[in-house]
Design a protein around this motif. Sequence first.
Motif, PDB file in Angstrom:
ATOM      1  N   ILE A   1      64.173  25.896  57.992  1.00  0.00           N
ATOM      2  CA  ILE A   1      64.514  27.179  57.374  1.00  0.00           C
ATOM      3  C   ILE A   1      65.494  26.877  56.252  1.00  0.00           C
ATOM      4  O   ILE A   1      66.619  26.435  56.505  1.00  0.00           O
ATOM      5  CB  ILE A   1      65.133  28.158  58.383  1.00  0.00           C
ATOM      6  CG1 ILE A   1      64.159  28.425  59.520  1.00  0.00           C
ATOM      7  CG2 ILE A   1      65.539  29.457  57.687  1.00  0.00           C
ATOM      8  CD1 ILE A   1      64.740  29.220  60.661  1.00  0.00           C
ATOM      9  N   ALA A   2      65.052  27.061  55.030  1.00  0.00           N
ATOM     10  CA  ALA A   2      65.924  26.805  53.885  1.00  0.00           C
ATOM     11  C   ALA A   2      67.003  27.870  53.838  1.00  0.00           C
ATOM     12  O   ALA A   2      66.718  29.057  53.927  1.00  0.00           O
ATOM     13  CB  ALA A   2      65.111  26.824  52.594  1.00  0.00           C
ATOM     14  N   HIS A   3      68.240  27.443  53.748  1.00  0.00           N
ATOM     15  CA  HIS A   3      69.340  28.393  53.633  1.00  0.00           C
ATOM     16  C   HIS A   3      70.193  28.009  52.439  1.00  0.00           C
ATOM     17  O   HIS A   3      70.691  26.892  52.361  1.00  0.00           O
ATOM     18  CB  HIS A   3      70.211  28.421  54.879  1.00  0.00           C
ATOM     19  CG  HIS A   3      71.379  29.350  54.729  1.00  0.00           C
ATOM     20  ND1 HIS A   3      71.246  30.701  54.873  1.00  0.00           N
ATOM     21  CD2 HIS A   3      72.660  29.127  54.401  1.00  0.00           C
ATOM     22  CE1 HIS A   3      72.421  31.269  54.651  1.00  0.00           C
ATOM     23  NE2 HIS A   3      73.291  30.319  54.371  1.00  0.00           N
ATOM     24  N   LYS A   4      70.326  28.932  51.559  1.00  0.00           N
ATOM     25  CA  LYS A   4      71.213  28.750  50.426  1.00  0.00           C
ATOM     26  C   LYS A   4      71.812  30.112  50.126  1.00  0.00           C
ATOM     27  O   LYS A   4      71.181  31.149  50.359  1.00  0.00           O
ATOM     28  CB  LYS A   4      70.473  28.197  49.215  1.00  0.00           C
ATOM     29  CG  LYS A   4      69.317  29.061  48.772  1.00  0.00           C
ATOM     30  CD  LYS A   4      68.530  28.429  47.671  1.00  0.00           C
ATOM     31  CE  LYS A   4      67.315  29.298  47.378  1.00  0.00           C
ATOM     32  NZ  LYS A   4      66.385  28.695  46.501  1.00  0.00           N
ATOM     33  N   THR A   5      73.010  30.105  49.659  1.00  0.00           N
ATOM     34  CA  THR A   5      73.665  31.350  49.280  1.00  0.00           C
ATOM     35  C   THR A   5      73.676  31.395  47.760  1.00  0.00           C
ATOM     36  O   THR A   5      74.273  30.528  47.123  1.00  0.00           O
ATOM     37  CB  THR A   5      75.095  31.413  49.839  1.00  0.00           C
ATOM     38  OG1 THR A   5      75.035  31.281  51.258  1.00  0.00           O
ATOM     39  CG2 THR A   5      75.756  32.731  49.491  1.00  0.00           C
ATOM     40  N   CYS A   6      72.995  32.381  47.205  1.00  0.00           N
ATOM     41  CA  CYS A   6      72.924  32.523  45.751  1.00  0.00           C
ATOM     42  C   CYS A   6      73.674  33.782  45.330  1.00  0.00           C
ATOM     43  O   CYS A   6      73.669  34.787  46.027  1.00  0.00           O
ATOM     44  CB  CYS A   6      71.476  32.623  45.291  1.00  0.00           C
ATOM     45  SG  CYS A   6      70.500  31.165  45.707  1.00  0.00           S
ATOM     46  N   ARG A   7      74.285  33.709  44.167  1.00  0.00           N
ATOM     47  CA  ARG A   7      75.026  34.847  43.636  1.00  0.00           C
ATOM     48  C   ARG A   7      74.444  35.276  42.298  1.00  0.00           C
ATOM     49  O   ARG A   7      73.860  34.470  41.577  1.00  0.00           O
ATOM     50  CB  ARG A   7      76.507  34.512  43.482  1.00  0.00           C
ATOM     51  CG  ARG A   7      76.745  33.176  42.833  1.00  0.00           C
ATOM     52  CD  ARG A   7      78.167  32.917  42.456  1.00  0.00           C
ATOM     53  NE  ARG A   7      78.349  33.429  41.115  1.00  0.00           N
ATOM     54  CZ  ARG A   7      79.430  34.021  40.683  1.00  0.00           C
ATOM     55  NH1 ARG A   7      80.451  34.162  41.450  1.00  0.00           N
ATOM     56  NH2 ARG A   7      79.513  34.466  39.455  1.00  0.00           N
ATOM     57  N   ASN A   8      74.604  36.560  41.987  1.00  0.00           N
ATOM     58  CA  ASN A   8      74.131  37.051  40.701  1.00  0.00           C
ATOM     59  C   ASN A   8      75.232  36.872  39.653  1.00  0.00           C
ATOM     60  O   ASN A   8      76.300  36.335  39.939  1.00  0.00           O
ATOM     61  CB  ASN A   8      73.650  38.507  40.811  1.00  0.00           C
ATOM     62  CG  ASN A   8      74.741  39.458  41.258  1.00  0.00           C
ATOM     63  OD1 ASN A   8      75.932  39.191  41.110  1.00  0.00           O
ATOM     64  ND2 ASN A   8      74.348  40.586  41.814  1.00  0.00           N
ATOM     65  N   LYS A   9      74.988  37.333  38.426  1.00  0.00           N
ATOM     66  CA  LYS A   9      75.955  37.145  37.342  1.00  0.00           C
ATOM     67  C   LYS A   9      77.271  37.873  37.582  1.00  0.00           C
ATOM     68  O   LYS A   9      78.306  37.457  37.095  1.00  0.00           O
ATOM     69  CB  LYS A   9      75.349  37.609  36.013  1.00  0.00           C
ATOM     70  CG  LYS A   9      74.277  36.691  35.501  1.00  0.00           C
ATOM     71  CD  LYS A   9      73.740  37.167  34.177  1.00  0.00           C
ATOM     72  CE  LYS A   9      72.660  36.231  33.689  1.00  0.00           C
ATOM     73  NZ  LYS A   9      72.116  36.648  32.396  1.00  0.00           N
ATOM     74  N   VAL A  10      77.237  38.948  38.343  1.00  0.00           N
ATOM     75  CA  VAL A  10      78.456  39.694  38.652  1.00  0.00           C
ATOM     76  C   VAL A  10      79.288  38.957  39.696  1.00  0.00           C
ATOM     77  O   VAL A  10      80.500  39.089  39.749  1.00  0.00           O
ATOM     78  CB  VAL A  10      78.104  41.118  39.147  1.00  0.00           C
ATOM     79  CG1 VAL A  10      79.336  41.895  39.544  1.00  0.00           C
ATOM     80  CG2 VAL A  10      77.322  41.866  38.091  1.00  0.00           C
ATOM     81  N   GLY A  11      78.625  38.159  40.538  1.00  0.00           N
ATOM     82  CA  GLY A  11      79.318  37.418  41.568  1.00  0.00           C
ATOM     83  C   GLY A  11      78.947  37.830  42.972  1.00  0.00           C
ATOM     84  O   GLY A  11      79.391  37.231  43.942  1.00  0.00           O
ATOM     85  N   LEU A  12      78.133  38.878  43.098  1.00  0.00           N
ATOM     86  CA  LEU A  12      77.713  39.340  44.420  1.00  0.00           C
ATOM     87  C   LEU A  12      76.564  38.498  44.948  1.00  0.00           C
ATOM     88  O   LEU A  12      75.763  37.969  44.184  1.00  0.00           O
ATOM     89  CB  LEU A  12      77.290  40.809  44.357  1.00  0.00           C
ATOM     90  CG  LEU A  12      78.383  41.790  43.934  1.00  0.00           C
ATOM     91  CD1 LEU A  12      77.816  43.191  43.814  1.00  0.00           C
ATOM     92  CD2 LEU A  12      79.547  41.763  44.907  1.00  0.00           C
ATOM     93  N   VAL A  13      76.495  38.378  46.262  1.00  0.00           N
ATOM     94  CA  VAL A  13      75.430  37.593  46.886  1.00  0.00           C
ATOM     95  C   VAL A  13      74.089  38.277  46.658  1.00  0.00           C
ATOM     96  O   VAL A  13      73.958  39.488  46.810  1.00  0.00           O
ATOM     97  CB  VAL A  13      75.699  37.432  48.402  1.00  0.00           C
ATOM     98  CG1 VAL A  13      74.546  36.709  49.076  1.00  0.00           C
ATOM     99  CG2 VAL A  13      77.003  36.689  48.630  1.00  0.00           C
ATOM    100  N   GLY A  14      73.089  37.482  46.267  1.00  0.00           N
ATOM    101  CA  GLY A  14      71.742  37.998  46.056  1.00  0.00           C
ATOM    102  C   GLY A  14      70.718  37.373  46.988  1.00  0.00           C
ATOM    103  O   GLY A  14      69.618  37.872  47.137  1.00  0.00           O
ATOM    104  N   HIS A  15      71.101  36.249  47.632  1.00  0.00           N
ATOM    105  CA  HIS A  15      70.213  35.577  48.591  1.00  0.00           C
ATOM    106  C   HIS A  15      71.075  34.834  49.597  1.00  0.00           C
ATOM    107  O   HIS A  15      72.038  34.203  49.188  1.00  0.00           O
ATOM    108  CB  HIS A  15      69.303  34.587  47.862  1.00  0.00           C
ATOM    109  CG  HIS A  15      68.379  33.848  48.769  1.00  0.00           C
ATOM    110  ND1 HIS A  15      67.172  34.372  49.157  1.00  0.00           N
ATOM    111  CD2 HIS A  15      68.486  32.650  49.395  1.00  0.00           C
ATOM    112  CE1 HIS A  15      66.574  33.515  49.963  1.00  0.00           C
ATOM    113  NE2 HIS A  15      67.367  32.457  50.116  1.00  0.00           N
TER     114      HIS A  15
END
Length: 113
Positions: free
Chosen positions: A13-27
Amino acid sequence: WNHSIQEIDEPFIAHKTCRNKVGLVGHPFKEYWLSADGVNDAGKTAKAVHVTSNDATKTCKLTSENRVVEIDHGALRRKIYDHDGVSDLIIESEREGGYLLRLETPVAANELF
């Protein structure tokens, strides 16, 4: 099941924490901050709040600069850490006030079974 070698594969299960340009989590989930002032039971009157981050890039690599966001000009600070498939959110409050943290996941309940 790996058909070519006739063996059972370890689950991945791939787990990564991605953030958008504002800084909020998107994934792996979407993070929303809302003002709780005047919110009714259904949350219909909640409104978005001002979010700032020291880093304005969309990325899936967390660093000491981009893991922190400020809500409503420093009323709240949120730090996020990810390790071993787990995302930890640390929320610090500088002032009193009501805020809602909404985490939206892409998996529907009927897809779990």
